[in-house]
Design a protein around this motif. Structure first.
Motif, PDB file in Angstrom:
ATOM      1  N   LEU A 190      46.721  36.136  40.045  1.00  0.00           N
ATOM      2  CA  LEU A 190      46.002  36.514  41.255  1.00  0.00           C
ATOM      3  C   LEU A 190      45.162  37.751  40.949  1.00  0.00           C
ATOM      4  O   LEU A 190      45.684  38.757  40.496  1.00  0.00           O
ATOM      5  CB  LEU A 190      46.977  36.833  42.396  1.00  0.00           C
ATOM      6  N   MET A 191      43.871  37.665  41.190  1.00  0.00           N
ATOM      7  CA  MET A 191      42.990  38.813  41.020  1.00  0.00           C
ATOM      8  C   MET A 191      42.580  39.318  42.398  1.00  0.00           C
ATOM      9  O   MET A 191      41.950  38.603  43.170  1.00  0.00           O
ATOM     10  CB  MET A 191      41.746  38.431  40.224  1.00  0.00           C
ATOM     11  N   VAL A 192      42.978  40.550  42.719  1.00  0.00           N
ATOM     12  CA  VAL A 192      42.606  41.190  43.970  1.00  0.00           C
ATOM     13  C   VAL A 192      41.823  42.440  43.600  1.00  0.00           C
ATOM     14  O   VAL A 192      42.389  43.433  43.168  1.00  0.00           O
ATOM     15  CB  VAL A 192      43.844  41.566  44.808  1.00  0.00           C
ATOM     16  N   GLY A 193      40.499  42.391  43.751  1.00  0.00           N
ATOM     17  CA  GLY A 193      39.669  43.481  43.265  1.00  0.00           C
ATOM     18  C   GLY A 193      39.809  43.553  41.751  1.00  0.00           C
ATOM     19  O   GLY A 193      39.585  42.585  41.044  1.00  0.00           O
ATOM     20  N   ASN A 194      40.241  44.710  41.245  1.00  0.00           N
ATOM     21  CA  ASN A 194      40.449  44.845  39.800  1.00  0.00           C
ATOM     22  C   ASN A 194      41.934  44.791  39.431  1.00  0.00           C
ATOM     23  O   ASN A 194      42.323  45.155  38.335  1.00  0.00           O
ATOM     24  CB  ASN A 194      39.837  46.166  39.297  1.00  0.00           C
ATOM     25  N   GLN A 195      42.764  44.343  40.361  1.00  0.00           N
ATOM     26  CA  GLN A 195      44.205  44.286  40.124  1.00  0.00           C
ATOM     27  C   GLN A 195      44.618  42.870  39.760  1.00  0.00           C
ATOM     28  O   GLN A 195      44.294  41.917  40.473  1.00  0.00           O
ATOM     29  CB  GLN A 195      44.968  44.752  41.378  1.00  0.00           C
ATOM     30  N   ASN A 196      45.315  42.724  38.644  1.00  0.00           N
ATOM     31  CA  ASN A 196      45.771  41.422  38.184  1.00  0.00           C
ATOM     32  C   ASN A 196      47.270  41.307  38.441  1.00  0.00           C
ATOM     33  O   ASN A 196      48.047  42.137  37.989  1.00  0.00           O
ATOM     34  CB  ASN A 196      45.466  41.259  36.691  1.00  0.00           C
ATOM     35  N   ILE A 197      47.664  40.266  39.166  1.00  0.00           N
ATOM     36  CA  ILE A 197      49.068  40.061  39.508  1.00  0.00           C
ATOM     37  C   ILE A 197      49.496  38.720  38.946  1.00  0.00           C
ATOM     38  O   ILE A 197      48.830  37.712  39.177  1.00  0.00           O
ATOM     39  CB  ILE A 197      49.276  40.069  41.035  1.00  0.00           C
TER      40      ILE A 197
END
Length: 278
Positions: A190-197
């Motif tokens: 999951l990419m939320v903005g520049n955060q990868n989960i």
């Protein structure tokens, strides 16, 4: 007597969590060492099926299904039905009041004719506005100030529009749920903005809706079931623990079993869980 009850509860929790002790121990091991990946908690909201759209309003999740409008408080994990409506009608909520949209599409023979008519009703189902549009569309939510719509004719491309009540103008809108980029096969990224989960489970999600602070993500899967991803702080801080309050012995054991079920089903997901007995 109370000490005896607490002793029994503690023993029950130990037996329930015995298989998960290595995971919990690992989580607590490096308390002062920040980690590169965030800790996450994934859980389903099982009360609703055939979810078509979700929206975040004031840290609450507004849930749309073909016949229900509901809200979910992720902090307390409490859901409440706001309104029921027949299929072919759409409901909406602006944080204060529920609205209903009744719509109809007509065959047109001239670009000057209107293909769509939408009537907005208040919570008492009294008409407060009528909208006429040249495009053949249907509403996905409902509000006097703003309505999200999509094409509604055979063979139509997937396209979305935003209607603004103040200007009475229609403009193209981005695809709902596209704020989260979902990819991967064996592991869902999951990419939320520049955060990868990363979720180490099969990728069966079709849309993601992050909260304003991106700490929580609502996910709709391919079967239109609803899930919540809760992102926990990457550092081992007191605020990064998930505290689940319970009010009785029965609730305490039930919550412990739920936590154990999550750990068993998704063993690769790290958790930090505290049960607060009130």
């Amino acid at each position: 007597m109370r000490r005896f009850k607490l002793l029994i509860i503690s023993l029950s929790l130990f037996l329930l969590f015995a298989p998960a002790i290595p995971i919990v121990w690992f989580v607590g091991k490096g308390r002062n060492e920040p980690e590169s990946k965030p800790k996450i908690l994934l859980y389903p909201i099982g009360e609703f099926s055939s979810v078509s759209l979700v929206e975040w309003i004031d840290e609450e999740l507004i849930i749309h299904t073909p016949t229900l409008l509901a809200r979910h408080d992720p902090k307390n994990r409490v859901s409440k039905i706001l309104a029921e409506h027949p299929e072919g009608e759409v409901a909406g909520y602006n944080g204060r009041e529920v609205f209903f949209c009744q719509y109809s599409n007509s065959v047109i023979f001239s670009p000057d004719q209107f293909a769509t008519s939408i009537t907005i009703l208040d919570s008492e189902r009294k008409s407060i506005d009528t909208i006429e549009l040249h495009q053949t569309v249907r509403p996905l939510n409902c509000s006097p100030t703003s309505i999200l719509l999509t094409n509604n004719y055979h063979g139509a491309p997937e396209k979305y529009y935003q209607y603004e009540g103040g200007t009475r103008q229609l403009a193209e809108a981005k695809t709902p749920g596209s704020d989260v980029i979902i990819s991967g096969q064996e592991e869902t990224e999951l990419m939320v903005g520049n955060q990868n989960i990363g979720l180490q489970m099969p990728n069966n999600f079709k849309a993601g809706y992050p909260s304003a602070d991106a700490k929580q993500i609502a996910l709709i899967d391919m079967s239109r079931n609803l899930w919540i991803v809760e992102i926990v702080s990457t550092a081992f801080e007191k605020s990064s623990y998930l505290v689940m309050p319970v009010s009785s012995d029965t609730d305490l054991i039930a919550q412990a079993k739920e936590c154990q079920a999550v750990l068993t089903k998704y063993p690769s997901i790290s958790h930090r869980l505290l049960l607060s007995y009130q």
